[in-house]
Write a protein that holds these residues in place. Structure first.
Motif, short mmCIF file in Angstrom:
data_model
loop_
_atom_site.label_atom_id
_atom_site.label_comp_id
_atom_site.label_asym_id
_atom_site.label_seq_id
_atom_site.Cartn_x
_atom_site.Cartn_y
_atom_site.Cartn_z
N ARG A 95 8.77 10.19 -86.89
CA ARG A 95 8.65 11.30 -87.52
C ARG A 95 8.91 12.58 -86.64
N THR A 96 9.33 13.76 -87.23
CA THR A 96 9.54 14.91 -86.61
C THR A 96 8.35 16.00 -87.00
N ASP A 97 7.55 15.66 -88.02
CA ASP A 97 6.63 16.45 -88.66
C ASP A 97 5.28 16.02 -87.91
N ALA A 98 4.21 17.03 -88.58
CA ALA A 98 3.04 16.95 -87.93
C ALA A 98 2.48 15.53 -87.68
N PHE A 99 2.97 14.64 -88.87
CA PHE A 99 2.31 13.35 -88.78
C PHE A 99 2.94 12.46 -87.43
N GLY A 100 4.17 12.66 -87.30
CA GLY A 100 4.68 12.25 -85.94
C GLY A 100 3.72 12.73 -84.89
N GLU A 101 3.77 13.89 -84.65
CA GLU A 101 3.03 14.54 -83.58
C GLU A 101 1.74 14.06 -83.38
N VAL A 102 1.02 14.10 -84.24
CA VAL A 102 -0.54 13.41 -84.40
C VAL A 102 -0.72 12.15 -84.04
N ALA A 103 0.27 11.24 -84.45
CA ALA A 103 0.19 9.79 -84.13
C ALA A 103 0.45 9.69 -82.63
N ARG A 104 1.60 10.32 -82.05
CA ARG A 104 1.84 10.06 -80.73
C ARG A 104 0.84 10.50 -79.68
N ARG A 105 0.39 11.88 -80.03
CA ARG A 105 -0.57 12.38 -79.33
C ARG A 105 -1.69 11.45 -79.15
N ALA A 106 -2.41 10.92 -80.29
CA ALA A 106 -3.56 10.25 -80.49
C ALA A 106 -3.22 9.15 -79.86
N PHE A 107 -2.11 8.29 -79.75
CA PHE A 107 -2.16 7.22 -78.91
C PHE A 107 -2.07 7.43 -77.63
N TYR B 215 3.55 2.20 -55.52
CA TYR B 215 4.71 3.13 -55.04
C TYR B 215 5.40 3.38 -56.51
N GLY B 216 5.80 2.28 -57.45
CA GLY B 216 6.46 2.52 -58.62
C GLY B 216 5.93 3.36 -59.56
N TRP B 217 4.34 3.16 -59.62
CA TRP B 217 3.45 4.09 -60.47
C TRP B 217 3.56 5.32 -60.11
N ARG B 218 3.43 5.85 -58.70
CA ARG B 218 3.21 7.08 -58.31
C ARG B 218 4.48 7.74 -58.23
N GLN B 219 5.61 7.06 -57.85
CA GLN B 219 6.88 7.70 -57.50
C GLN B 219 7.97 7.86 -58.74
N ARG B 220 7.83 6.75 -59.81
CA ARG B 220 9.06 6.67 -60.50
C ARG B 220 8.63 6.82 -61.98
N ALA B 221 7.38 6.56 -62.12
CA ALA B 221 6.98 6.65 -63.41
C ALA B 221 6.89 7.91 -64.37
N SER B 222 6.99 8.92 -63.44
CA SER B 222 6.84 10.20 -64.00
C SER B 222 8.29 10.49 -64.47
N SER B 223 9.34 9.81 -64.03
CA SER B 223 10.77 10.26 -64.45
C SER B 223 11.17 9.60 -65.87
N TRP B 224 10.17 8.83 -66.49
CA TRP B 224 10.46 8.19 -67.65
C TRP B 224 10.21 9.35 -68.77
N ASP B 225 10.90 9.33 -70.02
CA ASP B 225 10.65 10.22 -71.14
C ASP B 225 9.06 9.90 -71.49
N ASP B 226 8.68 8.86 -71.32
CA ASP B 226 7.19 8.42 -71.61
C ASP B 226 6.62 7.98 -70.42
N PRO B 227 5.84 8.64 -69.89
CA PRO B 227 5.18 8.21 -68.40
C PRO B 227 4.28 7.15 -68.57
N GLN B 228 3.73 7.11 -69.95
CA GLN B 228 2.71 6.07 -70.37
C GLN B 228 3.37 4.63 -70.03
#
Length: 331
Positions: A186-198, A224-237
Protein backbone atom coordinates in the motif's frame (compact mmCIF):
# COMPACT_ATOMS: atom_id res chain seq x y z
CA UNK A 1 13.43 -23.43 29.66
CA UNK A 2 13.75 -21.33 26.51
CA UNK A 3 16.30 -23.69 25.01
CA UNK A 4 14.25 -26.83 25.67
CA UNK A 5 11.07 -25.17 24.42
CA UNK A 6 12.85 -24.18 21.23
CA UNK A 7 14.34 -27.65 20.78
CA UNK A 8 10.95 -29.30 21.26
CA UNK A 9 9.36 -26.84 18.84
CA UNK A 10 11.96 -27.66 16.17
CA UNK A 11 11.39 -31.37 16.69
CA UNK A 12 7.62 -30.92 16.52
CA UNK A 13 7.94 -28.99 13.28
CA UNK A 14 10.10 -31.70 11.75
CA UNK A 15 7.53 -34.36 12.68
CA UNK A 16 4.45 -32.30 11.81
CA UNK A 17 5.21 -29.15 9.81
CA UNK A 18 2.80 -26.28 10.20
CA UNK A 19 0.89 -25.74 6.92
CA UNK A 20 1.44 -22.38 5.27
CA UNK A 21 -2.32 -21.84 5.23
CA UNK A 22 -3.34 -22.46 8.83
CA UNK A 23 -6.12 -21.04 10.98
CA UNK A 24 -3.87 -18.92 13.21
CA UNK A 25 -1.97 -17.19 10.42
CA UNK A 26 -5.14 -16.74 8.38
CA UNK A 27 -6.79 -15.12 11.40
CA UNK A 28 -3.86 -12.73 11.72
CA UNK A 29 -4.10 -11.83 8.02
CA UNK A 30 -7.85 -11.37 8.32
CA UNK A 31 -7.31 -9.04 11.30
CA UNK A 32 -4.87 -6.99 9.22
CA UNK A 33 -7.33 -6.74 6.36
CA UNK A 34 -10.12 -5.72 8.75
CA UNK A 35 -8.00 -3.06 10.45
CA UNK A 36 -6.73 -1.79 7.11
CA UNK A 37 -10.31 -1.32 5.93
CA UNK A 38 -12.08 -0.22 9.12
CA UNK A 39 -9.42 2.33 10.17
CA UNK A 40 -8.60 3.61 6.71
CA UNK A 41 -9.29 7.28 7.40
CA UNK A 42 -6.28 8.68 5.58
CA UNK A 43 -4.49 9.50 8.82
CA UNK A 44 -1.15 8.19 10.02
CA UNK A 45 -2.55 8.04 13.56
CA UNK A 46 -5.20 5.55 12.50
CA UNK A 47 -2.55 3.50 10.71
CA UNK A 48 -0.46 3.37 13.88
CA UNK A 49 -3.57 2.42 15.85
CA UNK A 50 -4.30 -0.38 13.41
CA UNK A 51 -0.74 -1.70 13.70
CA UNK A 52 -0.96 -1.63 17.49
CA UNK A 53 -4.24 -3.52 17.41
CA UNK A 54 -3.06 -6.33 15.13
CA UNK A 55 0.52 -6.63 16.44
CA UNK A 56 1.03 -5.22 19.93
CA UNK A 57 -2.29 -6.20 21.52
CA UNK A 58 -1.93 -9.93 20.65
CA UNK A 59 1.70 -9.78 21.79
CA UNK A 60 0.64 -8.44 25.20
CA UNK A 61 -2.05 -11.11 25.40
CA UNK A 62 0.51 -13.85 24.75
CA UNK A 63 2.79 -12.37 27.42
CA UNK A 64 -0.09 -12.35 29.93
CA UNK A 65 -1.10 -15.93 29.15
CA UNK A 66 2.53 -17.05 29.42
CA UNK A 67 2.86 -15.36 32.81
CA UNK A 68 -0.31 -17.05 34.04
CA UNK A 69 0.89 -20.43 32.75
CA UNK A 70 4.18 -20.01 34.62
CA UNK A 71 2.34 -19.09 37.83
CA UNK A 72 0.27 -22.27 37.58
CA UNK A 73 3.17 -24.66 36.85
CA UNK A 74 6.40 -24.56 34.82
CA UNK A 75 5.21 -27.53 32.75
CA UNK A 76 2.21 -25.54 31.53
CA UNK A 77 4.55 -22.69 30.64
CA UNK A 78 6.85 -25.05 28.70
CA UNK A 79 3.92 -26.46 26.72
CA UNK A 80 2.67 -22.96 25.97
CA UNK A 81 6.12 -21.90 24.74
CA UNK A 82 6.34 -24.93 22.45
CA UNK A 83 2.88 -24.33 20.97
CA UNK A 84 3.55 -20.64 20.31
CA UNK A 85 6.94 -21.40 18.75
CA UNK A 86 5.39 -24.08 16.56
CA UNK A 87 3.08 -21.42 15.13
CA UNK A 88 5.77 -18.75 14.76
CA UNK A 89 8.71 -20.78 13.45
CA UNK A 90 8.44 -21.91 9.86
CA UNK A 91 11.58 -23.74 8.69
CA UNK A 92 9.64 -26.55 7.01
CA UNK A 93 7.20 -24.13 5.36
CA UNK A 94 9.78 -23.32 2.70
CA UNK A 95 12.45 -26.02 3.00
CA UNK A 96 10.46 -28.58 1.00
CA UNK A 97 10.41 -26.19 -1.97
CA UNK A 98 14.17 -25.84 -1.70
CA UNK A 99 14.62 -29.62 -1.48
CA UNK A 100 12.37 -30.34 -4.45
CA UNK A 101 14.25 -27.84 -6.64
CA UNK A 102 17.55 -29.37 -5.57
CA UNK A 103 16.41 -32.92 -6.38
CA UNK A 104 14.94 -31.85 -9.73
CA UNK A 105 18.19 -30.21 -10.80
CA UNK A 106 20.20 -33.19 -9.57
CA UNK A 107 18.16 -35.35 -11.97
CA UNK A 108 18.67 -32.83 -14.76
CA UNK A 109 14.95 -32.01 -14.93
CA UNK A 110 15.08 -28.22 -15.39
CA UNK A 111 11.38 -28.02 -16.30
CA UNK A 112 10.36 -29.61 -13.02
CA UNK A 113 12.74 -27.32 -11.13
CA UNK A 114 11.12 -24.30 -12.78
CA UNK A 115 7.69 -25.64 -11.81
CA UNK A 116 8.66 -26.01 -8.14
CA UNK A 117 10.25 -22.57 -8.12
CA UNK A 118 7.14 -21.01 -9.69
CA UNK A 119 4.97 -22.64 -7.04
CA UNK A 120 7.27 -21.34 -4.30
CA UNK A 121 7.26 -17.80 -5.61
CA UNK A 122 3.48 -17.77 -5.93
CA UNK A 123 3.09 -19.12 -2.38
CA UNK A 124 5.29 -16.31 -1.09
CA UNK A 125 3.30 -13.67 -2.94
CA UNK A 126 5.34 -13.38 -6.13
CA UNK A 127 3.87 -13.42 -9.63
CA UNK A 128 7.07 -13.75 -11.66
CA UNK A 129 7.39 -16.12 -14.59
CA UNK A 130 10.33 -18.52 -14.44
CA UNK A 131 9.78 -20.19 -17.83
CA UNK A 132 12.96 -18.80 -19.39
CA UNK A 133 15.24 -19.10 -16.37
CA UNK A 134 18.53 -20.89 -16.82
CA UNK A 135 19.93 -23.28 -14.23
CA UNK A 136 22.15 -20.60 -12.60
CA UNK A 137 19.17 -18.24 -12.43
CA UNK A 138 17.01 -20.93 -10.83
CA UNK A 139 19.72 -21.61 -8.28
CA UNK A 140 20.20 -17.91 -7.62
CA UNK A 141 16.49 -17.32 -7.03
CA UNK A 142 16.13 -20.40 -4.84
CA UNK A 143 19.09 -19.38 -2.68
CA UNK A 144 17.82 -15.81 -2.31
CA UNK A 145 14.30 -16.92 -1.41
CA UNK A 146 15.64 -19.61 0.90
CA UNK A 147 17.98 -17.43 2.97
CA UNK A 148 15.40 -14.63 3.28
CA UNK A 149 12.68 -17.11 4.29
CA UNK A 150 15.00 -18.76 6.82
CA UNK A 151 15.84 -15.37 8.30
CA UNK A 152 12.24 -14.19 8.60
CA UNK A 153 10.84 -17.53 9.74
CA UNK A 154 13.67 -18.77 11.96
CA UNK A 155 16.53 -16.44 12.87
CA UNK A 156 14.46 -13.28 13.36
CA UNK A 157 11.96 -15.23 15.47
CA UNK A 158 14.80 -16.70 17.54
CA UNK A 159 16.27 -13.27 18.23
CA UNK A 160 13.07 -11.75 19.55
CA UNK A 161 12.13 -14.92 21.41
CA UNK A 162 15.41 -14.73 23.31
CA UNK A 163 15.12 -10.97 23.88
CA UNK A 164 11.59 -10.50 25.23
CA UNK A 165 10.01 -12.39 28.14
CA UNK A 166 8.18 -15.57 27.34
CA UNK A 167 7.16 -16.25 23.75
CA UNK A 168 5.92 -12.66 23.28
CA UNK A 169 8.98 -11.68 21.24
CA UNK A 170 8.38 -14.43 18.70
CA UNK A 171 4.75 -13.33 18.33
CA UNK A 172 5.73 -9.67 17.97
CA UNK A 173 8.15 -10.38 15.12
CA UNK A 174 5.82 -12.82 13.36
CA UNK A 175 2.79 -10.52 13.49
CA UNK A 176 4.88 -7.55 12.34
CA UNK A 177 5.96 -9.63 9.35
CA UNK A 178 2.37 -10.57 8.55
CA UNK A 179 1.31 -6.91 8.78
CA UNK A 180 4.10 -6.02 6.39
CA UNK A 181 2.95 -8.70 3.94
CA UNK A 182 -0.66 -7.47 4.07
CA UNK A 183 0.01 -3.72 4.04
CA UNK A 184 3.49 -3.44 2.55
CA UNK A 185 2.30 -2.83 -1.02
CA UNK A 186 0.00 0.00 0.00
CA UNK A 187 1.13 3.55 -0.74
CA UNK A 188 -0.82 5.14 2.11
CA UNK A 189 -0.03 5.48 5.81
CA UNK A 190 -0.76 1.81 6.51
CA UNK A 191 1.93 0.69 4.09
CA UNK A 192 4.43 3.19 5.47
CA UNK A 193 3.78 2.22 9.09
CA UNK A 194 3.98 -1.53 8.38
CA UNK A 195 7.21 -1.22 6.40
CA UNK A 196 8.84 1.13 8.89
CA UNK A 197 7.87 -0.94 11.93
CA UNK A 198 9.16 -4.17 10.44
CA UNK A 199 12.35 -2.42 9.31
CA UNK A 200 13.03 -1.33 12.90
CA UNK A 201 12.25 -4.75 14.35
CA UNK A 202 14.35 -6.49 11.71
CA UNK A 203 17.39 -4.20 11.81
CA UNK A 204 19.35 -6.07 14.48
CA UNK A 205 18.14 -9.60 13.55
CA UNK A 206 19.23 -9.10 9.93
CA UNK A 207 22.75 -8.25 11.06
CA UNK A 208 22.81 -11.08 13.58
CA UNK A 209 21.85 -13.44 10.75
CA UNK A 210 24.69 -12.03 8.65
CA UNK A 211 27.14 -12.59 11.50
CA UNK A 212 25.90 -16.16 11.85
CA UNK A 213 26.43 -16.85 8.14
CA UNK A 214 29.92 -15.37 8.39
CA UNK A 215 30.83 -17.58 11.38
CA UNK A 216 29.61 -20.84 9.83
CA UNK A 217 30.68 -19.98 6.26
CA UNK A 218 33.36 -17.96 4.49
CA UNK A 219 33.91 -15.23 7.07
CA UNK A 220 35.76 -12.62 5.01
CA UNK A 221 33.57 -12.89 1.91
CA UNK A 222 30.39 -12.80 3.99
CA UNK A 223 31.46 -9.61 5.72
CA UNK A 224 32.56 -8.12 2.40
CA UNK A 225 29.17 -8.81 0.85
CA UNK A 226 27.45 -7.30 3.86
CA UNK A 227 29.57 -4.17 4.03
CA UNK A 228 30.17 -3.47 0.34
CA UNK A 229 27.14 -4.72 -1.61
CA UNK A 230 24.13 -4.80 0.71
CA UNK A 231 23.67 -1.02 0.68
CA UNK A 232 23.10 -1.09 -3.09
CA UNK A 233 19.86 -3.03 -2.70
CA UNK A 234 16.56 -1.19 -2.64
CA UNK A 235 15.98 -2.83 0.74
CA UNK A 236 19.34 -2.95 2.57
CA UNK A 237 17.86 -5.32 5.18
CA UNK A 238 17.29 -7.97 2.54
CA UNK A 239 20.65 -7.11 1.01
CA UNK A 240 22.44 -7.75 4.31
CA UNK A 241 20.96 -11.24 4.59
CA UNK A 242 21.34 -12.29 0.94
CA UNK A 243 24.79 -10.81 0.30
CA UNK A 244 26.25 -12.21 3.52
CA UNK A 245 24.90 -15.66 2.61
CA UNK A 246 26.29 -15.35 -0.91
CA UNK A 247 29.69 -14.41 0.47
CA UNK A 248 29.57 -17.26 2.99
CA UNK A 249 28.89 -19.65 0.10
CA UNK A 250 31.55 -18.09 -2.10
CA UNK A 251 29.19 -17.10 -4.93
CA UNK A 252 27.70 -13.93 -6.35
CA UNK A 253 23.96 -13.69 -6.69
CA UNK A 254 23.24 -12.12 -10.07
CA UNK A 255 19.89 -10.61 -11.09
CA UNK A 256 17.30 -13.07 -12.34
CA UNK A 257 16.08 -11.11 -15.35
CA UNK A 258 18.46 -11.52 -18.22
CA UNK A 259 21.56 -13.67 -18.25
CA UNK A 260 24.34 -12.42 -16.04
CA UNK A 261 27.72 -11.91 -17.67
CA UNK A 262 31.01 -11.12 -15.93
CA UNK A 263 32.93 -8.05 -17.06
CA UNK A 264 34.94 -8.63 -20.23
CA UNK A 265 37.95 -6.68 -19.04
CA UNK A 266 39.04 -5.10 -15.77
CA UNK A 267 37.61 -1.68 -15.07
CA UNK A 268 38.63 0.79 -12.42
CA UNK A 269 36.06 0.28 -9.61
CA UNK A 270 36.24 3.99 -8.72
CA UNK A 271 34.87 4.87 -12.15
CA UNK A 272 31.96 2.46 -11.99
CA UNK A 273 28.94 3.34 -9.89
CA UNK A 274 26.42 0.83 -8.61
CA UNK A 275 24.23 -0.58 -11.34
CA UNK A 276 20.52 -0.88 -10.66
CA UNK A 277 19.28 -3.73 -12.91
CA UNK A 278 15.56 -4.03 -13.48
CA UNK A 279 14.71 -7.43 -12.02
CA UNK A 280 11.06 -8.42 -11.91
CA UNK A 281 11.71 -11.66 -10.04
CA UNK A 282 13.54 -10.09 -7.13
CA UNK A 283 11.87 -7.89 -4.61
CA UNK A 284 14.87 -5.65 -4.57
CA UNK A 285 17.82 -4.78 -6.80
CA UNK A 286 21.26 -6.30 -6.36
CA UNK A 287 24.54 -4.47 -6.48
CA UNK A 288 26.85 -4.29 -9.48
CA UNK A 289 29.44 -6.98 -9.94
CA UNK A 290 32.85 -5.84 -8.83
CA UNK A 291 35.25 -6.26 -11.76
CA UNK A 292 38.18 -7.43 -9.66
CA UNK A 293 36.33 -10.33 -8.00
CA UNK A 294 36.07 -13.90 -9.26
CA UNK A 295 32.64 -14.38 -10.81
CA UNK A 296 31.12 -17.69 -9.77
CA UNK A 297 27.50 -18.33 -10.56
CA UNK A 298 25.50 -20.55 -8.21
CA UNK A 299 24.95 -24.10 -9.45
CA UNK A 300 23.05 -27.16 -8.12
CA UNK A 301 25.97 -27.99 -5.84
CA UNK A 302 25.58 -24.54 -4.28
CA UNK A 303 22.00 -25.41 -3.32
CA UNK A 304 23.29 -28.31 -1.25
CA UNK A 305 25.90 -26.04 0.34
CA UNK A 306 23.19 -23.48 1.12
CA UNK A 307 21.15 -26.07 3.02
CA UNK A 308 24.21 -26.87 5.12
CA UNK A 309 24.81 -23.18 5.74
CA UNK A 310 21.26 -22.65 6.99
CA UNK A 311 21.36 -25.62 9.34
CA UNK A 312 24.79 -24.69 10.71
CA UNK A 313 23.45 -21.21 11.48
CA UNK A 314 20.50 -22.77 13.32
CA UNK A 315 22.85 -24.94 15.39
CA UNK A 316 25.01 -21.89 16.13
CA UNK A 317 22.14 -19.84 17.55
CA UNK A 318 20.76 -22.84 19.42
CA UNK A 319 24.15 -23.29 21.05
CA UNK A 320 24.24 -19.60 21.94
CA UNK A 321 20.78 -19.83 23.49
CA UNK A 322 21.90 -22.88 25.47
CA UNK A 323 24.86 -20.95 26.84
CA UNK A 324 22.61 -18.06 27.83
CA UNK A 325 20.26 -20.50 29.53
CA UNK A 326 23.14 -22.10 31.45
CA UNK A 327 24.36 -18.69 32.59
CA UNK A 328 20.83 -17.83 33.72
CA UNK A 329 20.50 -21.06 35.68
CA UNK A 330 23.94 -20.62 37.27
CA UNK A 331 23.10 -17.12 38.45
Amino acid sequence: MSFFALLLAFLAEQVRPLPRSNAVHEAARAACRWAGHALDAGSRGYAVLGWLLVVVVPTLAIWLIGSLAWSVHPVFSLVFHVVVLWFTLGFRQFSHHFTEIQFALARGDVTLARSHLQEWLRASGGNVSVETMTVPEICRTAIEEGVVASHRNVYGVLFWYALLPGPSGAVLYKLAGIARQEWGDRTDAFGEVARRAFHLLDWIPARMTAVGFAIVGNFEDALYGWRQRASSWDDPQRGVVVESAAGALGVRLAPVSGKWQPPVEPVDPDLVGPVQPASAASEFTAAAEAPDEPARLPDPATLHAAVGLLWRAVVLWMALLLLLSLVSWAS
